[in-house]
Scaffold this active site. Structure first.
Site, short mmCIF file in Angstrom:
data_model
loop_
_atom_site.label_atom_id
_atom_site.label_comp_id
_atom_site.label_asym_id
_atom_site.label_seq_id
_atom_site.Cartn_x
_atom_site.Cartn_y
_atom_site.Cartn_z
N ARG A 1 0.84 -1.26 0.23
CA ARG A 1 -0.16 0.11 -0.07
C ARG A 1 0.82 1.22 0.09
O ARG A 1 0.41 2.43 -0.33
CB ARG A 1 -1.13 -0.11 1.10
CG ARG A 1 -1.99 1.18 1.24
CD ARG A 1 -3.14 0.85 2.07
NE ARG A 1 -4.20 2.03 1.95
CZ ARG A 1 -4.26 2.84 2.93
NH1 ARG A 1 -3.51 2.98 3.96
NH2 ARG A 1 -5.68 3.68 3.01
N ILE B 1 -7.24 7.87 -1.12
CA ILE B 1 -6.91 6.55 -1.17
C ILE B 1 -7.99 5.77 -0.19
O ILE B 1 -7.79 6.18 0.97
CB ILE B 1 -5.54 6.08 -0.91
CG1 ILE B 1 -5.59 4.54 -1.00
CG2 ILE B 1 -4.92 6.56 0.16
CD1 ILE B 1 -4.01 3.93 -1.17
N SER B 2 -8.97 4.85 -0.38
CA SER B 2 -9.92 4.47 0.67
C SER B 2 -9.16 3.70 1.76
O SER B 2 -7.98 3.08 1.65
CB SER B 2 -10.88 3.52 -0.11
OG SER B 2 -11.32 4.17 -1.38
N GLN B 3 -9.85 3.70 2.72
CA GLN B 3 -9.63 2.95 4.11
C GLN B 3 -9.53 1.51 3.64
O GLN B 3 -10.24 0.92 3.16
CB GLN B 3 -10.57 3.14 5.04
CG GLN B 3 -10.46 2.53 6.40
CD GLN B 3 -11.51 2.60 7.08
OE1 GLN B 3 -12.56 3.20 6.89
NE2 GLN B 3 -11.57 1.71 8.40
N PRO B 4 -8.33 0.88 4.33
CA PRO B 4 -8.12 -0.63 3.87
C PRO B 4 -9.14 -1.47 4.29
O PRO B 4 -9.79 -2.27 3.37
CB PRO B 4 -6.83 -1.14 4.74
CG PRO B 4 -6.02 0.03 4.96
CD PRO B 4 -6.98 1.35 4.97
#
Ligand code: SAH
Length: 222
Positions: A42, A68-71
């Site tokens: 990431r 960038i989205s939350q995992p």
């Protein structure tokens, strides 16, 4: 922060392993999705300023005012999509390309559309660096889908659609699955649309999320 050995390598691996464990504890259980998360660096997708935070379970700013989205949300949405190894998947909102990479590892082919040329170019460079060969990119308005390549087995929308994404639903196979944040406000409903095989859909509200909006047209960049 993870344990550090002399060259800092273990620290990074430990942090990533810890992140994946925490996603598992939060309900991400699909082995293919977990393996994809575990094998995706990431830190390659976050701006330099935020590299140290790449393995935190949080959304982070990227270029062009996007995120960038939350995992956890990436894991949740990837799992909800019930991707099969033979699936052709359409993703709207390439952004950093992180979610695209996860999808590319669990499906046959990923089509991804982004309205910022800059973001798309950076994401394409990352796909190349990672040796991913099953991603097809397009600069354009993803709200319109990708009619020439429709119908898709799965569609994932990673920007918030104001209302039910009808144009995209029309590009889904009859028994396909589409997952999208839906709503006009800062908090949206994450909805899973399950095709009933006869042209209709069942909509399930999964949880509440915060995504940047799905905007019309392509972005004008300097
Ligand atoms: N999946 C991304 C999330 C990026 S945020 C990641 O993992 O990094 C959402 C992205 O959707 C932004 O890059 C934004 O520019 C893009 N977007 C918004 N509206 C769009 C549209 N109509 N067509 C294509 N992309 C769009």
């Amino acid at each position: 922060m993870g344990k550090q050995d002399d060259n800092g390598e273990e620290g990074r691996d430990v942090q990533l392993a810890r992140l994946v464990l925490s996603l598992r504890a939060q309900g991400v259980s699909d082995p293919a999705v977990l393996a994809a998360l575990e094998s995706t660096p990431r830190e390659l997708f976050t701006p330099d300023l935020f590299k140290e935070r790449a393995f935190e379970d949080s959304a982070l700013p990227i270029a062009c005012g996007q995120t960038i989205s939350q995992p956890f949300i990436v894991g949740l949405m990837s799992q909800a999509l019930q991707v099969e190894p033979r699936s052709r998947v359409l993703e709207i909102g390439t952004g950093s390309g992180y979610q695209t990479t996860i999808l590319s590892k669990i499906s046959r082919l990923v089509y991804t559309v982004e309205r910022y040329r800059t973001l798309l170019g950076e994401a394409e460079a990352r796909f190349k660096q990672l040796g991913l060969t099953n991603i097809i990119t397009r600069f354009g308005d993803g709200g319109l889908g990708w009619p020439e390549q429709a119908p898709f087995d799965r569609i994932l929308v990673t920007a918030a659609a104001p209302d039910e994404p009808k144009a995209l639903l029309s590009q889904l196979k009859p028994s396909g699955i589409l997952v999208a944040p839906v709503g006009k406000g800062p908090v949206q409903r994450l909805i899973r649309y399950l095709g009933d095989g006869a042209g209709g859909f069942r909509a399930e509200h999964m949880t509440d999320v915060r995504f940047v909006p799905l905007l019309d047209g392509v972005a004008k960049e300097p």
